[in-house]
Each structure stands twice: as C-alpha cells, then as structure tokens.
Write an enzyme that holds these catalytic residues in place. Structure first.
Site, short mmCIF file in Angstrom:
data_model
loop_
_atom_site.label_atom_id
_atom_site.label_comp_id
_atom_site.label_asym_id
_atom_site.label_seq_id
_atom_site.Cartn_x
_atom_site.Cartn_y
_atom_site.Cartn_z
N GLU A 1 5.51 46.98 6.83
CA GLU A 1 5.82 47.87 7.96
C GLU A 1 6.25 47.07 9.18
O GLU A 1 7.18 47.44 9.89
CB GLU A 1 4.62 48.75 8.28
CG GLU A 1 4.25 49.73 7.17
CD GLU A 1 5.39 50.66 6.80
OE1 GLU A 1 6.30 50.86 7.62
OE2 GLU A 1 5.38 51.16 5.67
N ASP B 1 0.06 43.40 2.30
CA ASP B 1 1.51 43.47 2.04
C ASP B 1 2.14 44.72 2.66
O ASP B 1 3.29 44.69 3.08
CB ASP B 1 1.82 43.39 0.53
CG ASP B 1 1.02 44.35 -0.33
OD1 ASP B 1 0.21 45.13 0.22
OD2 ASP B 1 1.19 44.32 -1.57
N HIS C 1 14.11 53.71 -0.43
CA HIS C 1 12.97 53.15 -1.19
C HIS C 1 13.31 53.06 -2.67
O HIS C 1 12.83 52.19 -3.37
CB HIS C 1 11.73 54.02 -1.02
CG HIS C 1 11.26 54.14 0.37
ND1 HIS C 1 11.63 55.18 1.20
CD2 HIS C 1 10.48 53.32 1.12
CE1 HIS C 1 11.08 55.01 2.39
NE2 HIS C 1 10.37 53.89 2.37
ZN LIG Z 1 9.53 50.51 4.42
#
Ligand SMILES: [Zn+2]
Length: 889
Positions: free
Chosen positions: A385, A380, A476
């Site tokens: 990425e 994952d 994030h």
């Molecule tokens: Zn990322």
C-alpha cells in the site's frame, strides 16, 4: 466501475510502435554514440540513452532545461511547457522529472525526464525520455461550463455504479489537457461516495471534455491490495512483540507518533497512526476527518486494543517501509520527508472491513474480523500500500489497464521485497512470492494469500481482458504478469533488483506506460547501473518468460464477429432489435465526442445516426426501426439537454423530442413513442416521461416521492422500474402500463432498496412477455421473473432463493434470456470474468454465448439467440456479435 477503452485508446495512441535507431540528436563536436527510441505521434523520443554531454554548471533543473533547449526533441518552449516535479538522486546520477504544460495547463500523464551524472559542481547529461506531446495546439479556453461538467460526471458514475446518484458528490478539479492528437481540453471532476453495486468506497477522477461535455475517461483514486473485500474463514488469536517509536504527550499519555526517523525535521516528517474508532470507511476518503485521534496508550507499551485493531502493526510496518525506501535512497513516500499517516480500525457499514487502501494521501486499514487480523498485520500488504504512495510521487502510473497493472505490480514487488528483507525470507521458499499470506487467523499461507508472484502468468496466455467496468480494467487481475517478471529477476540477481526496479520507477517510467514500456524502463535502468550483458539478458528473458514484449496483445484468440473495432466511448452501451443495433462511439483519438451509430447485426458498415454537429450523445435506444438518444447541445443560447429520435434508415433528419436544463437517463423508443427519465430538481429524483408523436410529453410518475427509471416499450405498452423513495420504506416495483388506456399494474414487489438491483438490469418487454430481475431477500442474489406483458401469470424462470444468481445484467427476447453474473475476482483469471450466458425463456440449462476468455460487458439481446456485446478480451474493446451460443467452452 468506469469503463475503459478511452484510456486504452490514449495509451495506444501514445505508445505503439517503437523503433530503435542509432545516432542521437545533433550534438556538440564528436558526439558519443547514443541510442534513441522514438515514440509515434510526437517528435520527443521515448528513450535517449548513451549520451555523454559536456558537463555544465548550474542547478539540475536549469541544466536539464538547457539540454532540451533549441528545439531538441521538438520541445519548443522549454521554460513554459515543462514544470519540474522533482529531482531524484542516486549516487552521482541525477534525474529531473518534468510534467508537460500546454499554455499553462497540465497535460495528463505527460512526464519527460532528463538524466544526468554529477561531476563536481557540474552536471553531465547522459540521457532523456518519457512522454512529451510536441503536436498540441488545442485551445485552453473551455466552452462547456464547469458546473455542468460536475453534473455529467456525477450522473454518469451514478448510472455506472448502479445507484440513483443520491450518495455521490462531485467536486471541481481544474482543467487538464488529454494528450491525444492535437490535445483535448478536459475538466477534471472528483466523484466521491459509494459504489452501490460493489459496496466499495468510490473515489474517482472523471475527465469531461471541456468543449462538448462528453466524459473522456475516468481513473480510480483508491489503491487497494485486492479488488473486493477479502473473504476468509477460521478463528483464533495471536500476538507478537515489536519495538515501536511513540511520543509522550503533555498529558502523560503515549501516542503512535514516530519522530525518530531521519525525515523528522523538528516540525514535520512523522509517522502517524490514527484510530478510525470503528467509523465507516467512507468517512475516510480524502481529508482525515477533524478530530480523528492518534492511537494512544496510558503506558509506553501498546497492547490490548491497540494491538487488536492493527495499530501496532501499521505503525511498526510503516517504519519498516520508511527504512527500506531510505536504503534505496528515498526520504519517505514523497521523497521530501513528508509525514506518513495511517488510519486503522475502520469498518464497512458496521461490518468488518477486511481490506486496506492508499487514497492518495494516507493508508486506511480495516480492523479485521473473526477470520482475519487487520491487513496491517501483513508487512507485505503495508509495503504494497505504501508503495502506491511512492508510485504516485514518481512515475504516477495511471490506475487503469496496463499502466494500472504495473502500478499494482510494482506495489506487489516492493511489498514482498520489504517483507523478504525484514523477515529474512529465502526466495527459494515456494511461499516466498505470496502476497498477503499472513493476515488470516487460521488459514494456511497459500490459502490466505491474495496473490502469488510465482504464479507464472504471461500476457498472451493469461491477461484478463477487462473493459474497465471491472477492476479499473484489470489492475489487480493482471499485476502478477509484471510483478512476476520482476520477482523472477530478484530470484536470479538478488536484492540489487530492488534498486533496478526503483530506479526504473523513479527515473524512467511515466504515467501512461504499458508493459512494453515497463520492460524498456527496467532494462534501461539496469544498463545505467552498469550491469553486465549476462545480467541484462537475464532481465530480458524474465520479461520474455512472462510474454512481455512489443506487440504481445495480438496473440490473444477470440470467436466473435466484430461489428465495430475499438470502442472508445467509456460509457458505450449497445441496444438492438430486429436486425439493427445502435451504440455510441467516439473516434480513435477521442477528438470527436460520442455520436450515435447504427448498423446491421449481421455486419456491414456502421452509419452515423445522430447529427454531425460535434455534440456529445449518449443513452441510445432502438426498436429495430427507430433510434432515440440524448444530446448535450450548445444551442447558442446556453447548454441544453435534448432527446432526439430518427428512423434508422435515415429517411428523415432527427426529431427533437425534449429539450431542457435537467439531466436525462434511460431512453426507450417504439416508432414515434419515446420514453425517458428526467431529473426533477424540485423533488430530487428522476420522473419517467413519455412523448407520443407530436402530443405533449406526459409524466408517468407525477406523485410526490414516486420516480421512474429504466423503461422498455413494446406493442404500445411500457414497463419500468417504479421507485418509492420518500414515504415509508424505500421500495422498488416493476410497473407495466398500457399507453393508450393508461391502465397500469404494479407487480408484486420485493422490498428491496432501489440501488441494489433493477436499475442495472432493466425490465424487458419482449413482445410476448415481460421479464425482470428480482431480489426479494436483498441478499445480492436475484431471480429472473417472467409474466405476460400485462403482468399476468408471473412465474420464476430462475427462483429468487438462496441459490439464485448474483446477476449483473439481463436482457431477453421471446425465446431466450441472456444474462451475466458478477465476477469472482478472488482468483485472478479470465474464467472468473463476467461471461454472457443464455437459457430458454421458460428456463433450462445455461450455455455460454461466446468462449472469449475476457470480459463480456454491456450486451443487448437482438432476436432469438443473437446478442451484441462489448468485449474486452483482446486487450482492447470491440462491439461483438454471435447469432447462436457457442455452448461448451
Ligand atoms: Zn494495490
């Protein structure tokens, strides 16, 4: 690293209110019912759907241009102002993505798409939309020299990342038009190096106003899976067997070079895995260093070291991701069969680099460590990425704030979807939504995972209000608000959700989209795929459940008084004393460069302190009666860097304190005494200069290899950070000096590197005392020291021992010390964002200044307990104040 609001302002200016009207633009006879969603500030609609135009023959780009011709949607010069980026095909659907040009210059983030249906050799337009600015009129001739733009970008990033700039390089990009109002012409500058405060690779694009030199905004190019290095614990080993496509070289060795995929055309279209050979991650920012070898093996079986460093996992995983996207109709990350490269086995200054990132051209993985395998071992993570590469080649979602959180969210979603498909994971499994649960050597999945797409977070309740200094404004920290909605849809509608999300990404989204735009894109893509009303309702409810609907940001609570609403200068840093503050700010649409404003800390209107001449001003300081600042000025005989001062009551015009060609940082003022750090090109460092009234300026650090930064002046005394950079070990001291007598005392100093601490939390003369930050062990944990103003009787307020604070910033008054500590970004929550905390000047129990849930960024202590600060809680940025700490939150 870089502060935020500028880009938020761009996005806000461009997105805002959407209205839904029926009846499309003028059409041929008998127009079908079309839906048009407008976009404020431009005649080009955000979304046009439901068109069914007469089929036209020709190539898709020509037909798409034909649709936009004749001033439709307000687009005038269809041939020159739209550059085709590519055509996406999905069955009979064809989508042409254009990027806007203004007089030949690229317009940042402005993509416009035309959607068609293929009928035989003809194409029938079905819809259009995106972002095209119809009101641009800015000149594309720069006034501010590109070479100076490099200096501005480098010194601003250096100041922000807490270093002296020595390790940073700035490379010129081209001109770009920033899409606000009539447009702003900007130089793109790429700054590369190390973020000294975070010890992370730094690769940022800084956009500098090509009229004035003011930095407009910045965007991080590095796409990681997590904000900081990942910390885990445990120890063991594991091994599993996977098929690999390798290539036998002429010398008989085998290497991780996969030419068996559909994209291989005989010369390009490989999957390549390189060995970073334990070299430093910073060497791998940008072009692959010459001579980096492809991972090889004497036998066709890649075992031993190739396994340990994660090369087998990275290579196998890249193939899985390629095949996954191929099933969605995509040929590689760029959709053109371009080779896909990974580098494994890089380190961070000799330590394990337990992280992974996409840098715009390739994947980079650390080799893991005692506690973790290489992150390539988690499919994952590999999918996550590599999806950044797909996003870059499709919607190009800007890596900042909400668009950046969607960039991360789509990477989360597709990363988990690849893993679910390849490993046959049932989405009903409570751990199915975990991202990066499999790279730890011993930790159980839930403790190992970086994120959980089932965390149930919503925008209004959980959006982390970061200002941009943190995690590119929360890319994030807020990703699961968006990816959680997509994952919920997948749980209900199954794997066809992958197709919906991919279609939304490739055929609808554009670079500056926010969450609300993202919701619209997914719904429009699903409608285009002819999902039924019930399924569309399921999608809408999933976004509702995560609080993603127009205007959601207004539901976030705060407890501060607002002094200035909407701080749009990305490097705005307030200073305050007495009952006054100073701060730089730009206009809402960024069209005015940052100017210095002053106001009263109890509220009221802010007044312009710097000259109303449209020049770029920064680094403001005040003693409560006088303000001082730096200006980049076009003097008519070249660009000069000037230092100015002026009474806050504006009883006199500004006084020129210094003018020269070199960079100035860190200003302090008391009455007619002004201190500033001035770059010395001969020695490669900043010297500290003081000018008292009309007397000639004096260099306080004239000695070879000695430099001065971060001054504070009070009662005729100056304190500053004194750096010894040339001879012996690099040292940083605190110096306190009587300006009249010249008597100076160096305070017993930690042997700490100069770019770790001190430059970001300057020493403070409070009137009665000198307060500074000290990290003698260089362990990142600092104590707070307090002495008499002349340096006598030093004592620790917060001891610099193993239990000391990870101090981010500090300021002080005679009675109170105010500070913030580095955030803990391992758990994506507002509770872990930087908060302003106070304690009595002699030590005591820390209390919270404000209970605002988001980031409390750059702050200045005023008098007593009052603080002014830059606050990002409300998903936009304000200058905020409170007279007394709020206490228990
Ligand atoms: Zn990322």
């Amino acid at each position: 690293m870089l502060r935020p609001p500028a880009l938020l302002a761009v996005a806000a200016t461009l997105t805002t209110a959407l209205s839904l009207v029926t009846g499309g633009p003028a059409q041929a006879a008998d127009p079908p019912p079309a839906q048009v969603e407008t976009r404020t500030g431009t005649a080009a609609p955000a979304l046009v759907s439901g068109l069914a135009e007469a089929p036209r023959s020709g190539d898709p780009v020509t037909v798409a241009r034909g649709h936009l011709r004749g001033g439709r949607y307000g687009i005038k010069n269809v041939d020159t102002d739209l550059a085709p980026l590519g055509v996406v095909r999905d069955g009979a659907d064809e989508t042409v993505r254009f990027e806007q040009r203004h007089q030949g210059v690229r317009v940042f983030g402005a993509h416009y798409l035309v959607r068609m249906s293929k009928e035989g050799d003809a194409h029938k337009v079905t819809g259009a939309g995106g972002r095209f600015l119809t009101g641009l009129s800015v000149s594309t001739t720069p006034r501010f020299p590109q070479q100076l733009a490099l200096n501005v970008a480098r010194s601003r990033v250096a100041a922000e990342s807490g270093g002296d700039g020595a390790g940073l390089t700035a490379e010129p990009g081209g001109l770009t038009v920033v899409p606000v109002g009539k447009g702003l012409l900007a130089w793109q500058v790429t700054v590369r190096g190390t973020d000294a405060r975070k010890r992370l690779p730094l690769l940022a694009d800084v956009y500098v106003d090509a009229r004035t030199g003011a930095p407009l905004f910045a965007s991080n190019r590095i796409r990681t899976v997590a904000e900081g290095p990942v910390v885990t614990s445990g120890t063991t080993v594991r091994g599993r067997s996977v098929p690999l496509n390798a290539h036998q070289r002429a010398d008989g060795k085998y290497e991780l070079r996969d030419r068996a995929r559909a994209m291989w055309n005989g010369t390009t279209g490989e999957i390549l895995t390189y060995d970073g050979q334990g070299r430093d991650v910073f060497e791998f920012l940008g072009d692959l260093p010459a001579g980096t070898p492809v991972v090889d093996s004497d036998t066709p079986a890649f075992t031993g070291k190739a396994s340990e460093i994660g090369a087998v996992d990275a290579h196998w995983g890249a193939g899985q991701v390629y095949e996954y996207y191929r099933r969605l109709g995509r040929n590689g990350l760029d959709d053109e069969g371009g080779s896909m490269s990974s580098v494994v086995n890089v380190t961070d200054s000799g330590r394990p680099f337990v992280n992974a990132f996409w840098d715009g051209t390739k994947m980079v993985y650390g080799g893991g460590g005692d506690d973790a395998y290489s992150l390539a071992s988690a499919l994952d993570v590999v999918g996550h990425e590599m999806t950044h590469g797909v996003v870059e080649h499709t919607a190009g979602l800007v890596y900042f704030g909400q668009s950046g959180a969607m960039n991360e969210g789509l990477a989360d979603y597709f990363g988990n979807a690849v893993q679910a498909e390849v490993e046959g994971i049932d989405l009903a499994d409570p751990d199915a939504g975990l991202l990066g649960e499999a790279y730890c050597r011993t930790l159980p999945p839930r403790e190992c995972a970086l994120r959980d797409l089932n965390d149930g977070r919503t925008g209004p309740a959980d959006y982390v209000g970061a200002t941009g200094r943190i995690d590119s404004a929360g890319v994030h920290l807020n990703s699961t608000i968006f990816s959680g909605a997509l994952w919920d849809i997948r749980e209900k509608l199954g794997p066809r959700t992958d197709k919906i999300a991919y279609k939304a990404l490739s055929e609808y989204m554009t670079p500056l989209d926010d969450f609300t735009d993202g919701r619209r894109a997914v719904l429009a893509a699903a409608a285009r795929m002819r999902l039924g009303a019930g399924d569309l309702l399921t999608i809408a409810r999933a976004f509702d459940a995560h609080g993603i609907k127009a205007g959601w940001e207004r539901r976030i609570p705060t407890d501060h008084d607002v002094l200035l609403r909407g701080i749009t200068d990305i490097y705005a840093q307030p200073d305050a004393a007495g009952d006054r503050y100073v701060i730089t700010n730009s206009s809402a649409d960024l069209s005015a460069p940052p100017a210095v404003y002053t106001g009263r800390v109890r509220g009221g209107k802010a007044e312009l302190l710097s000259a109303p001449d449209g020049q770029y001003n920064f680094e403001p300081a005040t003693d409560g009666r006088t303000g001082a600042w730096v200006t980049y000025a076009d003097t008519g005989s070249g660009w000069k860097i000037q230092v100015w001062s002026r009474p806050l009551d504006r009883s006199r015009p500004p006084t020129l304190v210094h003018e020269g060609d070199e960079d100035v940082l860190n200003v302090a003022v008391e009455g007619d005494t002004v201190a500033y750090s001035l770059w010395d090109p001969a020695t490669g460092g900043y010297d500290l200069w003081v000018r008292r009234g009309a007397a000639a300026p004096v260099n306080l650090t004239p000695q070879e290899g000695v430099f001065g930064r971060a001054p504070s002046i009070r009662n005729g005394r100056i304190a500053y950070v004194k750096l010894y950079l040339r001879e012996g070990p690099r040292r940083m001291l605190i110096a306190t000096r009587d300006l009249a007598s010249g008597q100076e005392t160096d305070l017993p100093a930690p042997q700490s590197p100069p770019d770790v601490i001190g430059l970001t939390a300057a020493p403070v003369l409070t009137g009665s005392h000198l307060v500074w930050v000290q990290d003698a062990q260089q362990d990142g944990r600092a104590g707070i020291m307090r002495a008499r103003a002349d340096g006598g009787a030093p004592a620790a307020v917060v001891p610099d021992d193993a239990s000391a604070l990870e101090l981010m910033d500090m300021d002080a008054t005679d009675t109170t010390i105010t500070y913030s500590v580095y955030p803990d970004l391992s758990v994506p929550a507002n509770e872990n964002m930087p908060k302003i905390t106070q304690m009595p000047a002699t030590g005591g129990t820390p209390v919270r200044v404000t209970c605002n849930r988001g980031e409390q960024a750059q702050f200045a202590a005023v008098e007593g307990t009052r603080v002014v600060w830059v606050d990002g809680t409300a998903a936009h940025v304000d200058l905020a104040t409170r007279a007394r700490p709020r206490g228990g939150c």
